[in-house]
Design a protein around this motif. Structure first.
Motif, PDB file in Angstrom:
ATOM      1  N   GLY A 149       2.432 -17.086  17.486  1.00 17.20           N
ATOM      2  CA  GLY A 149       3.618 -17.759  17.461  1.00 17.20           C
ATOM      3  C   GLY A 149       4.851 -16.907  17.069  1.00 17.20           C
ATOM      4  O   GLY A 149       5.893 -17.415  17.114  1.00 17.20           O
ATOM      5  N   GLU A 150       4.529 -15.597  16.795  1.00 13.69           N
ATOM      6  CA  GLU A 150       5.756 -14.750  16.681  1.00 13.69           C
ATOM      7  C   GLU A 150       6.203 -14.005  17.896  1.00 13.69           C
ATOM      8  O   GLU A 150       6.088 -12.926  18.277  1.00 13.69           O
ATOM      9  CB  GLU A 150       5.479 -13.820  15.642  1.00 13.69           C
ATOM     10  CG  GLU A 150       5.064 -14.289  14.159  1.00 13.69           C
ATOM     11  CD  GLU A 150       6.319 -14.645  13.703  1.00 13.69           C
ATOM     12  OE1 GLU A 150       7.615 -14.398  14.047  1.00 13.69           O
ATOM     13  OE2 GLU A 150       6.325 -15.824  13.041  1.00 13.69           O
ATOM     14  N   GLY A 171       5.906 -25.622  20.610  1.00 15.29           N
ATOM     15  CA  GLY A 171       6.166 -25.312  19.144  1.00 15.29           C
ATOM     16  C   GLY A 171       5.036 -24.586  18.503  1.00 15.29           C
ATOM     17  O   GLY A 171       5.320 -23.803  17.491  1.00 15.29           O
ATOM     18  N   LYS A 172       3.867 -24.452  18.896  1.00 11.49           N
ATOM     19  CA  LYS A 172       2.622 -23.793  18.563  1.00 11.49           C
ATOM     20  C   LYS A 172       2.727 -22.574  19.071  1.00 11.49           C
ATOM     21  O   LYS A 172       2.066 -21.319  18.539  1.00 11.49           O
ATOM     22  CB  LYS A 172       1.241 -24.608  18.672  1.00 11.49           C
ATOM     23  CG  LYS A 172       0.184 -24.223  17.642  1.00 11.49           C
ATOM     24  CD  LYS A 172      -0.940 -25.069  17.694  1.00 11.49           C
ATOM     25  CE  LYS A 172      -1.907 -24.492  16.893  1.00 11.49           C
ATOM     26  NZ  LYS A 172      -1.535 -24.414  15.511  1.00 11.49           N
ATOM     27  N   SER A 174       5.309 -20.585  20.176  1.00 14.06           N
ATOM     28  CA  SER A 174       6.484 -20.051  19.583  1.00 14.06           C
ATOM     29  C   SER A 174       7.000 -20.918  18.374  1.00 14.06           C
ATOM     30  O   SER A 174       7.381 -21.739  18.526  1.00 14.06           O
ATOM     31  CB  SER A 174       7.238 -19.571  20.658  1.00 14.06           C
ATOM     32  OG  SER A 174       8.717 -18.834  20.173  1.00 14.06           O
ATOM     33  N   ARG A 175       7.132 -19.912  17.309  1.00 15.80           N
ATOM     34  CA  ARG A 175       7.979 -20.646  16.176  1.00 15.80           C
ATOM     35  C   ARG A 175       9.440 -20.190  16.339  1.00 15.80           C
ATOM     36  O   ARG A 175      10.253 -20.553  15.404  1.00 15.80           O
ATOM     37  CB  ARG A 175       7.424 -20.046  14.859  1.00 15.80           C
ATOM     38  CG  ARG A 175       6.000 -20.539  14.357  1.00 15.80           C
ATOM     39  CD  ARG A 175       5.700 -20.149  13.042  1.00 15.80           C
ATOM     40  NE  ARG A 175       5.345 -18.775  12.909  1.00 15.80           N
ATOM     41  CZ  ARG A 175       4.086 -18.474  13.175  1.00 15.80           C
ATOM     42  NH1 ARG A 175       3.177 -19.391  13.424  1.00 15.80           N
ATOM     43  NH2 ARG A 175       3.583 -17.156  12.981  1.00 15.80           N
ATOM     44  N   HIS A 176       9.993 -19.634  17.416  1.00 17.44           N
ATOM     45  CA  HIS A 176      11.473 -19.234  17.566  1.00 17.44           C
ATOM     46  C   HIS A 176      12.114 -20.170  18.745  1.00 17.44           C
ATOM     47  O   HIS A 176      11.266 -20.814  19.570  1.00 17.44           O
ATOM     48  CB  HIS A 176      11.291 -17.855  18.007  1.00 17.44           C
ATOM     49  CG  HIS A 176      10.911 -16.895  16.651  1.00 17.44           C
ATOM     50  ND1 HIS A 176      11.470 -16.437  15.786  1.00 17.44           N
ATOM     51  CD2 HIS A 176       9.576 -16.615  16.617  1.00 17.44           C
ATOM     52  CE1 HIS A 176      10.645 -15.853  14.999  1.00 17.44           C
ATOM     53  NE2 HIS A 176       9.465 -15.639  15.398  1.00 17.44           N
TER      54      HIS A 176
END
Length: 419
Positions: A149-150, A171-172, A174-176
């Motif tokens: 996710g980072e 969304g899972k 990448s949290r960005h």
């Protein structure tokens, strides 16, 4: 759909490419101890290219997008990379990947993030349901899952409506914020950037060939989807463990995928009746009418999926591990294509795969051409004449009328798989 036949370069060409690029190995080992000797870009594979830039990396978007690695150990070199999983398709856009020895030779940072980034394209065959997964979502998992996710996605040819459809997956991954790389006017700097993505085989992950950074498999991908969509069922019904108290035994749930254009099941009512007669609770489904979230939950509720070869079978990714996929293969020697597109991937997902090959007498083409026509009598000749004829007649202009007595053993075997 057709699986592309592509080949890798000859071994001598690959060795030459590797030898040339070794001297331009990655920048630093600041991020995850990336090996210095690893080539920045691997363009030796016929299907897609991937570049890994480790160290001071600067991504500048816009019409002439560039990704530049600054490293004194990287003599000046430049690649034109199409960051899509099928680089040979027309209409793709290239990103320039560079290595330079000095910061003065690179664009100056506007913003800096201490996370990796990944440059991908959403062009090509995006929009066809099977290709959505085969060409984008599975390769994206292969390339980005290791970052947990980072990671920030820099997307060429961003399709907001398409990303919104699969927003839970993105969304899972990448949290960005997802960056519209073609319309980005800043220079984004990262310690690690991956340019491009792909998978060695169709609609699956081969951990011996695909560099996932974590040994991930297609079973992991389906678990990832169940987590992304909060799907409750990890396993199908196990009939040997179902002990109803006084009532009738609980019936396993079967979905039959209904097609409305080509490859329709002309006697669908008979097939439903035959499946119910052997003990299934049958639901027929076409294109999803509810939200995609609701649709995935419905797919997860089934123990068996049945359908004629086509993009709808892609929904097997939402079945619980151990469920049954029964693919009906149209007439015309399409078994190899069917197994490449769905059979082998289904097994890799941990599904129990079965197939039923339609006989000439069950094909609508028999009524059109008669048994002496080459389309019926000699499908191999049709294949030798080119993919266009195969796709036109065996896929686009064929429907099937299933002989339910001939089909019954397949239904019984599917039931047996759930014991």
């Amino acid at each position: 759909m057709k699986s592309d036949n592509w080949e890798e370069k000859s071994q001598s060409e690959k060795e030459e490419t590797v030898e040339e690029s070794k001297q331009f190995g990655g920048g630093t080992d600041d991020y995850n101890n990336v090996a210095d000797a690893k080539p920045i870009c691997d363009t030796s594979f016929g299907k897609y290219d991937v570049c890994e830039l480790a160290g001071d990396t600067r991504a500048r978007g816009g019409s002439g997008a560039t990704v530049t690695l600054v490293s004194p150990r990287a003599p000046p070199k430049e690649w034109e990379i199409k960051p899509y999983s099928r680089k040979y398709l027309d209409g793709l856009k290239a990103v320039t990947v560079k290595s330079v020895p000095n910061p003065e030779n690179a664009p100056q940072c506007t913003t800096r993030l201490n996370i990796p980034a990944m440059v991908i394209e959403l062009g090509g065959l995006t929009g066809n349901y099977w290709h959505d997964f085969t060409d984008v979502l599975v390769p994206l998992f292969i390339g980005a899952r290791r970052f947990n996710g980072e990671v920030q996605l820099l997307v060429v040819n961003l399709l907001p409506f398409w990303v919104d459809r699969y927003k839970r997956i993105f969304g899972k991954i990448s949290r960005h914020e997802i960056v519209d790389f073609e319309n980005d006017d800043v220079v984004r700097c990262y310690p690690h950037v991956v340019v491009g993505y792909g998978s060695r085989k169709e609609f699956t992950i081969d951990p011996s060939l695909d560099e996932t950074g974590g040994g991930y498999t297609m079973v992991d991908f389906t678990k990832f989807l169940r987590s992304a969509y909060s799907l409750p069922r990890q396993r199908p019904i196990k009939l040997s463990e179902v002990r109803p108290a006084g009532g009738r035994r609980r019936r396993p749930r079967m979905i039959i995928l209904e097609r409305t254009n080509s490859r329709k099941i002309l006697n669908l009512a008979e097939v439903i009746a035959a499946a119910e007669a052997v003990g299934f609770k049958v639901i027929v489904a076409g294109r999803p009418r509810a939200s995609y979230d609701v649709f995935t939950r419905e797919m997860n509720s089934f123990d068996v999926m049945v359908g004629v070869h086509g993009a709808g079978l892609t929904n097997c990714v939402f079945l619980p591990t151990g469920a049954v996929l029964l693919q009906i293969v149209p007439y015309g020697r399409l078994e190899e294509i069917a197994r490449t597109d769905f059979g082998n991937p289904a097994r890799d997902m941990g599904l129990r795969y079965m197939e039923y090959s339609v006989a000439a007498e069950e094909s609508s083409l028999m009524n059109v051409f008669g048994k002496e026509h080459p389309i019926i009598k000699d499908p191999a000749t049709v294949h030798m004449s080119g993919w266009g004829n195969v796709a036109e007649w065996y896929l686009a202009k064929q429907d099937v009328r299933i002989n339910v007595e001939r089909f019954k053993p397949s239904l019984l075997q599917a039931l047996k798989q759930l014991q």
